[in-house]
Write a protein that holds these residues in place. Structure first.
Motif, PDB file in Angstrom:
ATOM      1  N   VAL A 160      15.099  -0.990  -2.728  1.00 49.44           N
ATOM      2  CA  VAL A 160      16.181  -1.948  -2.487  1.00 49.44           C
ATOM      3  C   VAL A 160      16.720  -1.878  -1.064  1.00 49.44           C
ATOM      4  N   ASN A 161      16.249  -0.906  -0.277  1.00 47.77           N
ATOM      5  CA  ASN A 161      16.647  -0.810   1.133  1.00 47.77           C
ATOM      6  C   ASN A 161      15.448  -0.369   1.965  1.00 47.77           C
ATOM      7  N   PRO A 162      14.571  -1.306   2.337  1.00 42.11           N
ATOM      8  CA  PRO A 162      13.362  -0.938   3.080  1.00 42.11           C
ATOM      9  C   PRO A 162      13.639  -0.319   4.445  1.00 42.11           C
ATOM     10  N   ARG A 163      14.874  -0.418   4.948  1.00 43.14           N
ATOM     11  CA  ARG A 163      15.198   0.202   6.232  1.00 43.14           C
ATOM     12  C   ARG A 163      15.253   1.723   6.123  1.00 43.14           C
ATOM     13  N   ALA A 164      15.430   2.254   4.936  1.00 41.76           N
ATOM     14  CA  ALA A 164      15.495   3.707   4.766  1.00 41.76           C
ATOM     15  C   ALA A 164      14.192   4.338   5.249  1.00 41.76           C
ATOM     16  N   GLY A 165      14.321   5.294   6.163  1.00 45.14           N
ATOM     17  CA  GLY A 165      13.153   5.935   6.735  1.00 45.14           C
ATOM     18  C   GLY A 165      12.522   5.154   7.869  1.00 45.14           C
ATOM     19  N   HIS A 166      13.041   3.953   8.119  1.00 49.00           N
ATOM     20  CA  HIS A 166      12.510   3.089   9.186  1.00 49.00           C
ATOM     21  C   HIS A 166      13.659   2.570  10.050  1.00 49.00           C
ATOM     22  N   GLU A 167      14.669   3.398  10.238  1.00 53.02           N
ATOM     23  CA  GLU A 167      15.878   2.964  10.951  1.00 53.02           C
ATOM     24  C   GLU A 167      15.598   2.569  12.397  1.00 53.02           C
ATOM     25  N   THR A 168      14.570   3.146  12.997  1.00 55.37           N
ATOM     26  CA  THR A 168      14.299   2.866  14.410  1.00 55.37           C
ATOM     27  C   THR A 168      13.367   1.678  14.616  1.00 55.37           C
ATOM     28  N   THR A 169      12.749   1.184  13.543  1.00 53.17           N
ATOM     29  CA  THR A 169      11.775   0.098  13.692  1.00 53.17           C
ATOM     30  C   THR A 169      12.148  -1.180  12.954  1.00 53.17           C
ATOM     31  N   LEU A 170      12.822  -1.066  11.806  1.00 56.11           N
ATOM     32  CA  LEU A 170      13.227  -2.249  11.051  1.00 56.11           C
ATOM     33  C   LEU A 170      14.712  -2.482  11.315  1.00 56.11           C
ATOM     34  N   ILE A 171      14.975  -3.345  12.292  1.00 50.89           N
ATOM     35  CA  ILE A 171      16.338  -3.517  12.796  1.00 50.89           C
ATOM     36  C   ILE A 171      16.828  -4.924  12.501  1.00 50.89           C
ATOM     37  N   LEU A 172      18.003  -5.020  11.904  1.00 50.58           N
ATOM     38  CA  LEU A 172      18.596  -6.314  11.534  1.00 50.58           C
ATOM     39  C   LEU A 172      19.815  -6.573  12.416  1.00 50.58           C
ATOM     40  N   SER A 173      19.571  -6.925  13.641  1.00 52.52           N
ATOM     41  CA  SER A 173      20.664  -7.184  14.588  1.00 52.52           C
ATOM     42  C   SER A 173      21.106  -8.641  14.502  1.00 52.52           C
ATOM     43  N   PRO A 174      22.323  -8.966  14.953  1.00 54.58           N
ATOM     44  CA  PRO A 174      22.797 -10.357  14.928  1.00 54.58           C
ATOM     45  C   PRO A 174      21.839 -11.279  15.687  1.00 54.58           C
ATOM     46  N   THR A 175      21.605 -12.458  15.130  1.00 59.97           N
ATOM     47  CA  THR A 175      20.690 -13.404  15.767  1.00 59.97           C
ATOM     48  C   THR A 175      21.332 -14.051  16.996  1.00 59.97           C
ATOM     49  N   ARG A 176      20.493 -14.382  17.961  1.00 62.94           N
ATOM     50  CA  ARG A 176      20.981 -15.085  19.149  1.00 62.94           C
ATOM     51  C   ARG A 176      21.003 -16.587  18.927  1.00 62.94           C
ATOM     52  N   THR A 177      20.139 -17.063  18.035  1.00 67.52           N
ATOM     53  CA  THR A 177      20.045 -18.502  17.761  1.00 67.52           C
ATOM     54  C   THR A 177      20.143 -18.727  16.267  1.00 67.52           C
TER      55      THR A 177
END
Length: 674
Positions: A358-375
């Protein structure tokens, strides 16, 4: 007002204070074994510290190479490697968290030919043959190695160590007659067998001084034959207390135990009562563990006096900000662990990086990044199963304007079916989480709505997450009144008789069989009886005879393949499903050819040998089709023809055996790219 006053209360250990009562328990992530992964490990633990965790515990580090879990696996034996760990400890301390290194000797559980054990008895769950029994001097050197590793952990900046004395690893192996047949000073009597952990604690404490956390993870319930008695367990606890531990952590069950302890069918906080039995016997704080996944459950454990702290590992994979959300009155925003094991423990035992379904970012904090979109784009998501819910949540969370279309009247898709299966009630929490996130992010939801091409063509991009529909095999008589599909059964849209044949033995076939056999939400008492768990004061190791309840129906589970049924299920949970059906009297038949269906029932041919077979007629009332799925893809071509940018995810992309792990990961990665 503090919503969880006991859970969030600081704990004074004398030389240091924990900011609350939440420990992130140890689990092997796959980032411990190589120095090159330490920056990723640092980011992993830093996010949990930032999220409010008081004390994190690393995956296990062996005190010597004989104690490896895997070949060339994680060890703490050199100053050079210890110094490299500063990146991990500094990252945690930057967010006011504390972290301890777990010291673990695998003993006979090692996956390598150099393993050493209390004796030469082989492990029933580990390949590579028998361990070599340690000599008397080797045992003493191993005790010293634990102390040396603790000193190196201190050099690395860790706030303490956890000595792994649970789960059937070497210390457990030394403690019981089950695995210790030694005749020297380390074997024979219970007192001699206890000498090993007691001396480890004594030498570690002497080596690191008083201002260092020494946590001991103790097996309070072995759940195997010929285990420790409760009196022996209490005596050991008092001895390690006297020897200088700061905290005693709870361990439940050896890895070889045939009793589930962590899968989703285990009731919440199922073993807190064992910790409560030990707590009055010692002077140091004790930790409750296993299947504690909400702040309400954790608060009740501490408030009721069952424990002083709670250990949660997987719940802090699923939501690293669990503690902060609870403290801020946002518990309804916690992404709750559903204890599926699919991306964490199953990955660990497959030598893969641990993550979270349910949280694929776990263990991938440095590669799977969900930052605010520019557009910001206007995006339609079609389908509100796991893939669609994840896509809509993460896309809207990044700042896109999202509308979600769902043909049914409720959110959830296949997860809504899963949560109806006995033992999978936790899946409700994932739907709750996504529903809340969609509300917070302002996603416009269209329920009971089949999106048209004209509607979708107005969006900048469309995410097709329309999922799957049951596949109907080409068998004569498949349209007979006895035949129903699995979705209609689970939704109670089709009547089911007393004698049932389930066609297809993948995950869905097993789930449907359990649905037909048992009720949901059984009591803790009944669950314990069903698995043969009892008070360890009554039976050694807390293991007794199972109390089998009569199943609601007579079920036959069938598969075409000649392999054993359930072979493709999760490595750490599949055996539980197989055992549950076996205990419920389900007949499991492999090598089946489906001939026809008529008023007499289901006609099959069963392979009995390489070139032999026999014909059978199953006189059943109902035949449930669990014979695969087909992707629902009718929107894709018309949208592409209109020039719309289309992204296909989840079951609509691949209709193999339902895979929520892949669907949610795919959705999250897509959201990160757009």
């Amino acid at each position: 007002m503090n919503p969880y006053p006991h859970l969030l209360e600081p704990l004074d250990l004398g030389h240091t204070t924990l900011r609350n009562r939440v420990i992130m328990g140890s689990m092997h992530t796959g980032m411990e074994d190589r120095a090159k992964h330490l920056p990723e490990l640092a980011a992993f633990f830093a996010e949990r510290a930032k999220g409010g965790v008081a004390l994190s515990v690393t995956g296990g580090y062996a005190p010597n190479w004989h104690g490896w879990l895997l070949p060339f696996g994680s060890t703490m034996t050199s100053a050079k490697f210890a110094d490299k760990h500063r990146i991990v400890t500094d990252a945690v301390h930057e967010h006011d968290g504390k972290i301890v290194m777990q010291l673990l000797h695998a003993g006979r559980y090692g996956y390598h030919p150099f393993k050493r054990g209390a004796s030469s008895k082989p492990s029933p769950i580990t390949p590579m043959g028998k361990p070599k029994a340690m000599s008397t001097k080797e045992v003493d050197r191993t005790v010293t190695d634990f102390a040396k590793s603790a000193v190196l952990a201190r050099r690395a900046g860790y706030d303490g160590v956890e000595i792994m004395g649970s789960e059937g690893y070497l210390i457990n192996q030394m403690l019981t007659a089950r695995t210790n047949d030694r005749t020297d000073r380390w074997g024979g009597s219970p007192e001699n067998r206890m000498r090993f952990p007691i001396e480890i604690v004594e030498r570690v404490r002497e080596a690191v001084g008083e201002d260092f956390i020494v946590m001991y993870r103790m097996s309070l319930l072995d759940l195997v034959d010929n285990a420790q008695s409760w009196d022996e367990t209490v005596h050991l606890a008092k001895q390690v207390d006297r020897a200088g531990v700061s905290i005693i952590n709870t361990g439940i069950g050896w890895h070889e135990a045939r009793v589930p302890t962590i899968v989703t069918s285990v009731p919440r906080a199922a073993f807190a009562w064992v910790t409560a039995k030990l707590r009055p016997e010692v002077s140091v704080p004790v930790v409750a563990s296993n299947r504690i996944n909400t702040p309400e459950v954790a608060e009740e454990i501490i408030a009721s006096g069952q424990a002083d702290l709670v250990s949660m590992a997987r719940p802090l994979l699923s939501d690293p900000y669990f503690v902060n959300k609870a403290a801020e009155g946002r518990a309804d925003e916690i992404n709750t662990c559903i204890a599926c094991n699919q991306a964490c423990l199953d990955h660990t035992f497959q030598n893969k990086r641990a993550s979270c379904l349910v949280n694929p970012r776990a263990g991938h904090e440095t590669t799977l990044i969900l930052s605010p979109t520019r557009t910001s784009k206007r995006i339609a998501v079609v389908g509100a199963g796991p893939a669609g819910l994840a896509a809509a949540t993460e896309l809207s969370g990044r700042g896109h304007t999202v509308e979600l279309f769902e043909a049914l009247s409720e959110l959830g898709g296949q997860f809504r079916l899963a949560m109806a299966i006995p033992g999978k009630e936790e899946f409700t929490e994932t739907i709750r989480y996504y529903s809340r996130q969609l509300e917070i992010n302002g996603v416009k939801i269209h329920l009971g709505t089949r999106a048209t091409i004209d509607e979708l063509a107005d969006f900048d991009e469309v995410v097709v997450a329309t999922g799957v529909e049951p596949r109907v095999p080409s068998i004569p008589g498949v349209d007979h009144a006895k035949v129903v599909n699995y979705q209609d059964v689970i939704r109670h849209d089709a009547p089911v008789g007393q004698r049932v044949a389930v066609m297809g033995a993948g995950g869905i076939g097993f789930d449907v069989s359990e649905f037909l056999l048992h009720e949901t939400d059984e009591s803790l008492e009944h669950w314990m009886q069903r698995w043969g768990i009892t008070d360890p004061e009554i039976e050694r190791g807390g293991l007794t005879t199972k109390l089998k309840s009569p199943p609601k129906r007579e079920v036959t589970l069938l598969q075409r393949k000649t392999t054993e049924l359930g072979k493709g299920l999760g490595k750490t949970s599949g055996w539980v499903h197989r055992q549950t059906l076996k205990d419920s009297g389900v007949e499991m038949v492999k090598g089946v050819t489906y001939d026809r269906i008529d008023d007499d029932g289901l006609h099959i041919t069963v392979a009995t040998g390489k070139d032999t077979s026999e014909s059978r007629v199953l006189d059943v009332d109902t035949i449930v089709l669990c014979t695969g799925q087909e992707s629902v893809r009718d929107l894709i071509e018309p949208l592409e023809t209109r020039g719309v940018t289309v992204h296909v995810i989840g079951g609509a992309d691949v209709a193999a055996e339902l895979d929520a792990k892949r669907a949610i990961k795919q959705a999250t990665e897509l959201a990160a790219r757009l």
